[in-house]
Design an enzyme around this catalytic site. Structure first.
Site, PDB file in Angstrom:
ATOM      1  N   SER A 159      18.272 -17.468  45.215  1.00  0.00           N
ATOM      2  CA  SER A 159      16.877 -17.908  45.088  1.00  0.00           C
ATOM      3  C   SER A 159      16.716 -19.156  45.939  1.00  0.00           C
ATOM      4  O   SER A 159      17.706 -19.835  46.246  1.00  0.00           O
ATOM      5  CB  SER A 159      16.581 -18.257  43.622  1.00  0.00           C
ATOM      6  OG  SER A 159      15.343 -18.914  43.488  1.00  0.00           O
ATOM      7  N   TYR A 172      18.651 -22.586  35.597  1.00  0.00           N
ATOM      8  CA  TYR A 172      18.384 -21.450  36.499  1.00  0.00           C
ATOM      9  C   TYR A 172      18.913 -21.772  37.894  1.00  0.00           C
ATOM     10  O   TYR A 172      19.657 -20.974  38.483  1.00  0.00           O
ATOM     11  CB  TYR A 172      16.883 -21.142  36.549  1.00  0.00           C
ATOM     12  CG  TYR A 172      16.544 -20.013  37.507  1.00  0.00           C
ATOM     13  CD1 TYR A 172      16.852 -18.691  37.180  1.00  0.00           C
ATOM     14  CD2 TYR A 172      15.936 -20.266  38.731  1.00  0.00           C
ATOM     15  CE1 TYR A 172      16.558 -17.646  38.056  1.00  0.00           C
ATOM     16  CE2 TYR A 172      15.638 -19.234  39.607  1.00  0.00           C
ATOM     17  CZ  TYR A 172      15.956 -17.923  39.261  1.00  0.00           C
ATOM     18  OH  TYR A 172      15.665 -16.896  40.145  1.00  0.00           O
TER      19      TYR A 172
HETATM   20  P1  NDP Z   1      12.165  -8.773  37.434  1.00  0.00           P
HETATM   21  O1  NDP Z   1      12.094  -9.489  36.126  1.00  0.00           O
HETATM   22  O2  NDP Z   1      11.048  -7.874  37.801  1.00  0.00           O
HETATM   23  O3  NDP Z   1      13.520  -7.946  37.514  1.00  0.00           O
HETATM   24  C1  NDP Z   1      14.695  -8.386  36.909  1.00  0.00           C
HETATM   25  C2  NDP Z   1      15.608  -7.201  36.761  1.00  0.00           C
HETATM   26  O4  NDP Z   1      16.850  -7.641  36.173  1.00  0.00           O
HETATM   27  C3  NDP Z   1      15.046  -6.122  35.842  1.00  0.00           C
HETATM   28  O5  NDP Z   1      15.293  -4.859  36.429  1.00  0.00           O
HETATM   29  C4  NDP Z   1      15.847  -6.268  34.568  1.00  0.00           C
HETATM   30  O6  NDP Z   1      16.005  -5.004  33.966  1.00  0.00           O
HETATM   31  C5  NDP Z   1      17.185  -6.752  35.137  1.00  0.00           C
HETATM   32  N1  NDP Z   1      18.006  -7.404  34.143  1.00  0.00           N
HETATM   33  C6  NDP Z   1      17.766  -8.513  33.424  1.00  0.00           C
HETATM   34  N2  NDP Z   1      18.783  -8.779  32.599  1.00  0.00           N
HETATM   35  C7  NDP Z   1      19.699  -7.788  32.787  1.00  0.00           C
HETATM   36  C8  NDP Z   1      20.951  -7.480  32.216  1.00  0.00           C
HETATM   37  N3  NDP Z   1      21.503  -8.242  31.256  1.00  0.00           N
HETATM   38  N4  NDP Z   1      21.605  -6.391  32.655  1.00  0.00           N
HETATM   39  C9  NDP Z   1      21.075  -5.603  33.609  1.00  0.00           C
HETATM   40  N5  NDP Z   1      19.885  -5.833  34.173  1.00  0.00           N
HETATM   41  C10 NDP Z   1      19.205  -6.912  33.763  1.00  0.00           C
HETATM   42  O7  NDP Z   1      12.355  -9.922  38.508  1.00  0.00           O
HETATM   43  P2  NDP Z   1      12.715  -9.952  40.069  1.00  0.00           P
HETATM   44  O8  NDP Z   1      12.631  -8.623  40.699  1.00  0.00           O
HETATM   45  O9  NDP Z   1      11.935 -11.059  40.638  1.00  0.00           O
HETATM   46  O10 NDP Z   1      14.225 -10.455  39.981  1.00  0.00           O
HETATM   47  C11 NDP Z   1      15.269  -9.950  40.767  1.00  0.00           C
HETATM   48  C12 NDP Z   1      16.167 -11.084  41.173  1.00  0.00           C
HETATM   49  O11 NDP Z   1      15.466 -11.940  42.078  1.00  0.00           O
HETATM   50  C13 NDP Z   1      16.665 -11.988  40.056  1.00  0.00           C
HETATM   51  O12 NDP Z   1      18.033 -12.280  40.251  1.00  0.00           O
HETATM   52  C14 NDP Z   1      15.838 -13.246  40.230  1.00  0.00           C
HETATM   53  O13 NDP Z   1      16.492 -14.383  39.716  1.00  0.00           O
HETATM   54  C15 NDP Z   1      15.702 -13.285  41.738  1.00  0.00           C
HETATM   55  N6  NDP Z   1      14.599 -14.084  42.280  1.00  0.00           N
HETATM   56  C16 NDP Z   1      13.310 -13.790  41.947  1.00  0.00           C
HETATM   57  C17 NDP Z   1      12.285 -14.547  42.472  1.00  0.00           C
HETATM   58  C18 NDP Z   1      10.856 -14.314  42.092  1.00  0.00           C
HETATM   59  O14 NDP Z   1      10.017 -15.186  42.393  1.00  0.00           O
HETATM   60  N7  NDP Z   1      10.500 -13.206  41.485  1.00  0.00           N
HETATM   61  C19 NDP Z   1      12.544 -15.631  43.425  1.00  0.00           C
HETATM   62  C20 NDP Z   1      13.929 -15.810  43.716  1.00  0.00           C
HETATM   63  C21 NDP Z   1      14.909 -15.064  43.174  1.00  0.00           C
HETATM   64  P3  NDP Z   1      16.138  -4.708  32.398  1.00  0.00           P
HETATM   65  O15 NDP Z   1      15.292  -5.702  31.671  1.00  0.00           O
HETATM   66  O16 NDP Z   1      15.651  -3.308  32.293  1.00  0.00           O
HETATM   67  O17 NDP Z   1      17.601  -4.828  32.102  1.00  0.00           O
END
Ligand code: NDP
Length: 264
Positions: A159, A172
């Protein structure tokens, strides 16, 4: 900004952009955090480009629906990345089903940010378990397989918070700084044969942050929806860029953020 590091493999040649599909077609690509946001959007595009995609997350309804829509070369494996056995099972299932794994994208993450004085220790622990340990379990599960094949590509989503911190983002950001250290070290250890890519996005319009419970955070940032955000398509394109490079090119870091005022 793209930082591209060339490595010396004289037998490989450059491909044109038009050949991105050729680079991705038939690749076996495992994506954690595939049930929503940037993981889901990228999975869909990669399937359209002919990849064999293994979707991993916890919410079965979303994964099942995606797998049906994306067609026969897609499967899902219910996975909690914070459980080592789940990550081992995910990679083994992908290998059993498709024969091998070309790419693992450690993308799952959560962001329940809060101020230290609020003492939300359980949320800190969940971020550490998912954002750091999940990445380590993924690397551990797939690395012997990739090393034995003499090829492979591991991507992880850090990030902009992994390069800069901000009030309430201490834990975070700490997890995302850790991802940077882990991936940089991985590159230095296995980067002669395994491609290692870390993605540093600024704010993207996804479900991330929907689990924030801190009233102070909500008061600080007020209307988060007012901040400029990238569409998930920006991340889709970045991942495709990294995956489409010729065999002798490894994209180490991708940093991208939306134009306009940002948190960090
Ligand atoms: P979302 O919340 O849309 O997606 C997060 C994903 O992570 C979901 O598919 C969720 O699926 C999965 N997840 C969460 N916990 C678990 C777990 N314990 N096991 C398996 N899967 C898990 O957010 P983003 O698409 O934005 O996030 C993707 C990545 O990008 C993350 O690492 C986030 O930190 C990073 N990021 C996001 C930014 C933003 O502004 N959106 C900016 C910078 C980085 P489920 O709940 O079904 O398990």
């Amino acid at each position: 900004m793209y930082l591209v590091q060339a490595q010396v493999h004289p037998d490989h040649t450059y491909k044109t952009d038009r050949m991105a599909q050729e680079a991705i077609e038939n690749k076996v690509i495992v994506i954690t955090g595939a049930s929503s946001g940037m993981g889901a959007a990228t999975a869909r595009r990669l399937a359209q480009l002919g990849a064999k995609v293994v979707l991993a997350a916890r919410r079965e309804d979303q994964l099942k629906q995606m797998a049906v829509e994306m067609g026969k070369n897609t499967m899902y494996v219910l996975t909690d990345v914070s459980k080592r056995a789940d990550m081992d099972h995910l990679i083994q299932t992908a290998i059993t089903t498709f024969g091998h794994v070309d790419v693992l994208w450690n993308n799952a993450g959560i962001m329940p940010i809060s101020f230290f004085e609020e003492g939300k220790v359980e949320e800190w622990e969940r971020m550490i378990d998912i954002n750091i340990k999940g990445v380590l379990y993924g690397i551990n599960a797939v690395l012997p397989h990739m090393l034995s094949r003499g090829q492979g590509h591991i991507l992880t989503t850090s990030s902009m918070g992994g390069l800069n911190t901000f009030p309430s983002g201490g834990v975070y950001s700490g997890t995302k700084y850790a991802v940077r250290a882990i991936m940089e070290t991985l590159r230095k250890e296995v980067g002669e044969t395994i491609k290692v890519t870390t993605i540093y996005p600024g704010t993207v319009a996804t479900e991330l942050g929907h689990d924030i419970t801190s009233p102070k955070v909500n008061a600080l940032f007020g209307n988060l929806d007012a901040l400029p955000k990238m569409d998930t398509e920006a991340i889709v394109n970045a991942v495709i860029y990294a995956l489409s490079q010729p065999g002798n090119i490894t994209v180490n870091d991708i940093m991208l953020r939306p134009l306009g005022k940002t948190v960090n």
